[in-house]
Design a protein around this motif. Structure first.
Motif: not given
Length: 174
Positions: A144-150
């Motif tokens: 999530v911190a590196i950009g996972a779309p959730v």
């Protein structure tokens, strides 16, 4: 003997002919040449071209590399981050790699794992190793911190699903 010394000097100064003939592995775009030079001073292009991160993840990575000596100026960082996120961001296919098809176990959250995790890499990477619950939590939060779309709620569902279906008991060290 003189020819040998001249040939050796030209190889040292100019590099091997095969290296000079290699093409730039990065897609065309602003900051391409800067990245090709700054990043490949220490490692090959592969670690970059295989990653899939959003702007926040790439920004963190670029700052990390600058701290390690990458020759990228402060006024160049945002352009580099935009280039990397555009060309190596979530949803951009990894060239030449076809992930193995995976049938996830049924359960609440399976669709989120397939959609969110499968956006950046194959789901085969997700389910290859059973992990203790705390590891799944750390991995999902890192993604999530590196950009996972959730969002936070979806991250919780993904963690619960992975812990239940692909979890392992923590190992006991001797």
């Amino acid at each position: 003997m003189r020819r040998f010394i001249l040939a050796a000097a030209s190889v040292l100064l100019l590099g091997f002919p095969s290296e000079a003939q290699q093409s730039n592995p990065f897609p065309a775009g602003e900051s391409r040449d800067l990245i090709a030079v700054a990043c490949t001073q220490c490692h090959r292009a592969g670690p970059i071209t295989q990653l899939r991160m959003g702007e926040a993840g790439w920004r963190r990575q670029v700052y990390n590399m600058v701290l390690r000596g990458a020759q990228i100026g402060p006024d160049e960082i945002e352009d580099v981050v935009k280039y990397l996120a555009t060309n190596f961001g979530p949803g951009v296919p990894v060239p030449g790699v076809t992930p193995a098809p995976v049938k996830l176990r049924d359960g609440a959250g399976a669709d989120l794992v397939a959609g969110a995790c499968g956006t950046c890499h194959g789901v085969d990477r997700v389910v290859a190793v059973a992990r203790p619950g705390g590891q799944w939590e750390a991995i999902v939060h890192r993604m999530v911190a590196i950009g996972a779309p959730v969002d936070a709620g979806q991250a919780g569902q993904i963690i619960s699903y992975l812990q239940k279906n692909y979890g392992a008991a923590p190992s006991k060290a001797p």
